[in-house]
Structure formats: structure tokens, C-alpha cells
Design a protein around this motif. Structure first.
Motif, PDB file in Angstrom:
ATOM      1  N   PRO A 148      16.647  28.143  31.965  1.00 54.97           N
ATOM      2  CA  PRO A 148      17.680  27.420  31.209  1.00 54.97           C
ATOM      3  C   PRO A 148      18.676  28.383  30.560  1.00 54.97           C
ATOM      4  O   PRO A 148      18.306  29.456  30.084  1.00 54.97           O
ATOM      5  N   GLY A 149      19.938  27.987  30.605  1.00 55.51           N
ATOM      6  CA  GLY A 149      20.989  28.798  30.014  1.00 55.51           C
ATOM      7  C   GLY A 149      21.638  29.773  30.973  1.00 55.51           C
ATOM      8  O   GLY A 149      22.647  30.408  30.620  1.00 55.51           O
ATOM      9  N   ARG A 150      21.102  29.899  32.177  1.00 54.76           N
ATOM     10  CA  ARG A 150      21.681  30.829  33.140  1.00 54.76           C
ATOM     11  C   ARG A 150      22.443  30.071  34.220  1.00 54.76           C
ATOM     12  O   ARG A 150      22.038  28.993  34.642  1.00 54.76           O
ATOM     13  N   ARG A 151      23.560  30.629  34.643  1.00 48.08           N
ATOM     14  CA  ARG A 151      24.401  29.992  35.654  1.00 48.08           C
ATOM     15  C   ARG A 151      23.829  30.232  37.042  1.00 48.08           C
ATOM     16  O   ARG A 151      23.327  31.307  37.359  1.00 48.08           O
ATOM     17  N   THR A 152      23.911  29.200  37.875  1.00 52.49           N
ATOM     18  CA  THR A 152      23.539  29.311  39.292  1.00 52.49           C
ATOM     19  C   THR A 152      24.803  29.526  40.120  1.00 52.49           C
ATOM     20  O   THR A 152      25.778  28.785  39.982  1.00 52.49           O
ATOM     21  N   LEU A 197      30.617  37.600  39.540  1.00 51.63           N
ATOM     22  CA  LEU A 197      29.284  37.447  38.966  1.00 51.63           C
ATOM     23  C   LEU A 197      29.193  37.910  37.523  1.00 51.63           C
ATOM     24  O   LEU A 197      29.893  38.822  37.091  1.00 51.63           O
ATOM     25  N   ARG A 198      28.257  37.257  36.814  1.00 52.89           N
ATOM     26  CA  ARG A 198      27.867  37.682  35.474  1.00 52.89           C
ATOM     27  C   ARG A 198      26.488  38.340  35.566  1.00 52.89           C
ATOM     28  O   ARG A 198      25.712  38.057  36.492  1.00 52.89           O
ATOM     29  N   GLN A 199      26.162  39.129  34.573  1.00 53.63           N
ATOM     30  CA  GLN A 199      24.895  39.845  34.599  1.00 53.63           C
ATOM     31  C   GLN A 199      23.697  38.906  34.607  1.00 53.63           C
ATOM     32  O   GLN A 199      22.663  39.205  35.224  1.00 53.63           O
ATOM     33  N   ASP A 200      23.806  37.751  33.944  1.00 54.39           N
ATOM     34  CA  ASP A 200      22.656  36.847  33.849  1.00 54.39           C
ATOM     35  C   ASP A 200      22.682  35.729  34.875  1.00 54.39           C
ATOM     36  O   ASP A 200      21.902  34.781  34.786  1.00 54.39           O
ATOM     37  N   ASP A 201      23.553  35.817  35.873  1.00 52.90           N
ATOM     38  CA  ASP A 201      23.593  34.797  36.925  1.00 52.90           C
ATOM     39  C   ASP A 201      22.328  34.842  37.786  1.00 52.90           C
ATOM     40  O   ASP A 201      21.715  35.900  37.963  1.00 52.90           O
ATOM     41  N   VAL A 202      21.978  33.681  38.334  1.00 51.54           N
ATOM     42  CA  VAL A 202      20.985  33.597  39.400  1.00 51.54           C
ATOM     43  C   VAL A 202      21.744  33.217  40.663  1.00 51.54           C
ATOM     44  O   VAL A 202      22.348  32.140  40.729  1.00 51.54           O
ATOM     45  N   VAL A 203      21.738  34.100  41.632  1.00 54.43           N
ATOM     46  CA  VAL A 203      22.573  33.965  42.820  1.00 54.43           C
ATOM     47  C   VAL A 203      21.717  33.575  44.011  1.00 54.43           C
ATOM     48  O   VAL A 203      20.665  34.183  44.265  1.00 54.43           O
ATOM     49  N   PHE A 204      22.184  32.580  44.764  1.00 54.65           N
ATOM     50  CA  PHE A 204      21.547  32.176  46.015  1.00 54.65           C
ATOM     51  C   PHE A 204      22.561  32.429  47.129  1.00 54.65           C
ATOM     52  O   PHE A 204      23.682  31.909  47.099  1.00 54.65           O
ATOM     53  N   ALA A 205      22.167  33.234  48.102  1.00 55.35           N
ATOM     54  CA  ALA A 205      23.039  33.545  49.237  1.00 55.35           C
ATOM     55  C   ALA A 205      22.233  33.423  50.518  1.00 55.35           C
ATOM     56  O   ALA A 205      21.000  33.480  50.503  1.00 55.35           O
ATOM     57  N   ARG A 254      22.122  18.898  34.389  1.00 54.79           N
ATOM     58  CA  ARG A 254      23.454  19.274  33.891  1.00 54.79           C
ATOM     59  C   ARG A 254      23.593  20.778  33.675  1.00 54.79           C
ATOM     60  O   ARG A 254      24.173  21.224  32.689  1.00 54.79           O
ATOM     61  N   ARG A 255      23.077  21.520  34.621  1.00 55.83           N
ATOM     62  CA  ARG A 255      23.168  22.978  34.551  1.00 55.83           C
ATOM     63  C   ARG A 255      24.511  23.458  35.110  1.00 55.83           C
ATOM     64  O   ARG A 255      25.128  22.801  35.952  1.00 55.83           O
ATOM     65  N   GLU A 256      24.906  24.644  34.713  1.00 52.07           N
ATOM     66  CA  GLU A 256      26.163  25.223  35.186  1.00 52.07           C
ATOM     67  C   GLU A 256      25.975  25.786  36.590  1.00 52.07           C
ATOM     68  O   GLU A 256      25.050  26.566  36.841  1.00 52.07           O
ATOM     69  N   VAL A 257      26.869  25.401  37.490  1.00 55.69           N
ATOM     70  CA  VAL A 257      26.792  25.835  38.887  1.00 55.69           C
ATOM     71  C   VAL A 257      28.178  26.254  39.365  1.00 55.69           C
ATOM     72  O   VAL A 257      29.176  25.591  39.071  1.00 55.69           O
ATOM     73  N   LEU A 258      28.241  27.347  40.101  1.00 52.53           N
ATOM     74  CA  LEU A 258      29.457  27.776  40.778  1.00 52.53           C
ATOM     75  C   LEU A 258      29.160  27.915  42.262  1.00 52.53           C
ATOM     76  O   LEU A 258      28.178  28.561  42.640  1.00 52.53           O
ATOM     77  N   ILE A 259      30.003  27.314  43.088  1.00 46.82           N
ATOM     78  CA  ILE A 259      29.916  27.488  44.544  1.00 46.82           C
ATOM     79  C   ILE A 259      30.968  28.508  44.963  1.00 46.82           C
ATOM     80  O   ILE A 259      32.154  28.341  44.656  1.00 46.82           O
ATOM     81  N   VAL A 260      30.549  29.557  45.633  1.00 52.71           N
ATOM     82  CA  VAL A 260      31.490  30.524  46.192  1.00 52.71           C
ATOM     83  C   VAL A 260      31.598  30.237  47.678  1.00 52.71           C
ATOM     84  O   VAL A 260      30.645  30.464  48.445  1.00 52.71           O
ATOM     85  N   GLY A 261      32.745  29.719  48.095  1.00 53.39           N
ATOM     86  CA  GLY A 261      32.995  29.426  49.502  1.00 53.39           C
ATOM     87  C   GLY A 261      33.688  30.618  50.144  1.00 53.39           C
ATOM     88  O   GLY A 261      34.865  30.877  49.876  1.00 53.39           O
TER      89      GLY A 261
END
Length: 265
Positions: A52-56, A153-161, A81-88
Motif C-alpha cells: 500500500p502507498g506504492r505506485r504500480t 520511474l520513482r524510487q518506490d515504484d513497483v514495475v511490471f514489464a 483505488r491504487r495509483e497505476v501508470l501504464i507506459v505504452g
């Protein structure tokens, strides 16, 4: 996720693509279902994957890869309702080469609209960062793509690639670039196998099963993922002008519509 009906070139090393062939219908889902190894994978809940609190951040080579690889996860994130960013990374304009039905510019617009519909079907109001790379050309500039991702990216992001050994050159390039960017920024990276289920066999030594995490989907999340995939109509319809079947065929869809998703740490 643009289909590649040939032996794909390497992403990581000169011969890394050998044996990762995306041809025909691939390994039947029945073979995967009967393999006990999938049931024995380590399991993780949403808060373990994304505290919780980390961006996906989902890094998708083509429109639809975010849904195929992590649609159930995205549905769960939307519900919380978590924060999500899609990088296309690309617009997917190369999925129908030689088609008289789909020219590149029109196809890019159509696939962008399908992506938006798909995310809405997941209940997700995510931002989309479009990088504008050419579809099919990502392996030519992995360092540049890594720099672009690092700027996002931010340092606390959780990235899925997509996985760096997935079999599709764009998927592999994204996986490698994301690994570089996450290492530089200190973000956590998990990789999504998308095409792997096509060319690999149950128990294959080329797959890092020891690093695999299984994320269970509830009935509602799976239904939303199914609805999101259905939004990508350009990939689900045959192209009579080039005698090509749907890119997302029945056999492939069976592998992406399981009641769980798998990620590599």
C-alpha cells in the motif's frame, strides 16, 4: 502484443532467441493445466506484490500487453483505488503488416482506443504515458528506452514489464530496458511472461520457475479481464485481406484467461 510468426531474434545475446519460436498454436493449455508445477508455485497477495502507498507501473510493448499479462492484477488494483501508470512503449501499428484493411496510422489509433476501452473494463482510471517508439524496433535502442523509462520511474515504484526472455523481440527489449531502469532508480521489478506460455513446455529448464510468483484472481477479476481482452477487437478478428487468422487466437486466449497470473521476481 503483436504476433510474430517466425523464429524471433535475440534480445539479450546474439543467440538468446533460439528455441523461443512463436509459431502455430503453441503448447496446449491442457498441457499446462495437467502440470503440477503451476499449482506448486509460490503465491502472493496484492499487498505482497504492491505494498500500500506504492505506485504500480506497467510497461507494455504494445496495446493489450498490460491486459494479457496483468489484467487481473490491474482489476484488483482498481478495486482498491491504487495509483497505476501504464507506459505504452509503441502504438502497436505493426501488428498487421501488408494488410489492406489496416494501415499503420489507422491501426495505431484503433489500438489506442481499444486500450482505453480495455482499461475502463477493468475499472481502471490509469494515466497512460505513450513513448511513441516504432513497433517492432525496440531491440535497436535498449539503452535509450532504459533512459526514457528511468525518467518516468520513482524510487518506490513497483514495475511490471514483459519478461526479458519472452520470445518476442519487443517484449524482450522492454524487459531488458526495464531491468536497467529499475536498477538505476531503485524501483522493484517483476516481469510478465506473455509469449512464454506459447513456446515453453511444462518444467522447461529455460524458465526460472524458482522465481515465479502466482497471483490468484477472483471470479470478478477474471470476468473483468475477459471483458478487457474482448475490447481489443483488432487483435481478435481475422484479416481476410492477407489471409491471416486472429492474432489473439482461441488457443492463446486459453493461456491468458486462467484464474491466476504469474510473474517473475
Amino acid at each position: 502484443m503483436d504476433a510474430v510468426a517466425l523464429r524471433v531474434p535475440a534480445g539479450e545475446a546474439p543467440h538468446a532467441g533460439e528455441g523461443r519460436e512463436i509459431v502455430g498454436e503453441g503448447t496446449p493449455e491442457a498441457a499446462w493445466r495437467s502440470w503440477r508445477g503451476l499449482a506448486q508455485l509460490s503465491r502472493a497477495g496484492l499487498d505482497e506484490l504492491v505494498p500500500p502507498g506504492r505506485r504500480t507501473v506497467i510497461v507494455a510493448p504494445h496495446p493489450d500487453d498490460e491486459v494479457l499479462g496483468a489484467g487481473g492484477l490491474l482489476s484488483a488494483l482498481a478495486e482498491r483505488r491504487r495509483e497505476v501508470l501504464i507506459v505504452g512503449v509503441t502504438e502497436g501499428e505493426g501488428s498487421h503488416p501488408g494488410s489492406a484493411l489496416w494501415h499503420a496510422k489507422a491501426l495505431a489509433a484503433r489500438r489506442g482506443a481499444e486500450r482505453s476501452e480495455g482499461l475502463q473494463a477493468l475499472g481502471l482510471a490509469a494515466g497512460i504515458d505513450r513513448l511513441g517508439y516504432a513497433d517492432g524496433q525496440l531491440a535497436s535502442d535498449i539503452p535509450g528506452l532504459a533512459r526514457r523509462l528511468g525518467e518516468t520511474l520513482r524510487q518506490d515504484d513497483v514495475v511490471f514489464a514483459t519478461w526479458a526472455c519472452d520470445g518476442h523481440p519487443d517484449h524482450e527489449a522492454v524487459g531488458q530496458a526495464a531491468a536497467r531502469a529499475c536498477a538505476a532508480r531503485g524501483a522493484r521489478l517483476l516481469q510478465m511472461p506473455v509469449w512464454m506460455w506459447h513456446w515453453a513446455q511444462p518444467g522447461s529448464e529455460r524458465v526460472p520457475w524458482q522465481r515465479a510468483i502466482r497471483f490468484e484472481l477472483g471470479d470478478a477479476a477474471l470476468a473483468r479481464k475477459r471483458a478487457a481482452i474482448a475490447c481489443h477487437r483488432s487483435q481478435l478478428e481475422a484479416d481476410a485481406t492477407r489471409g491471416a487468422p486472429p492474432i489473439l487466437g482461441t488457443a492463446a486466449l486459453a493461456r491468458w484467461l486462467r484464474p491466476y497470473e504469474v510473474f517473475f521476481t
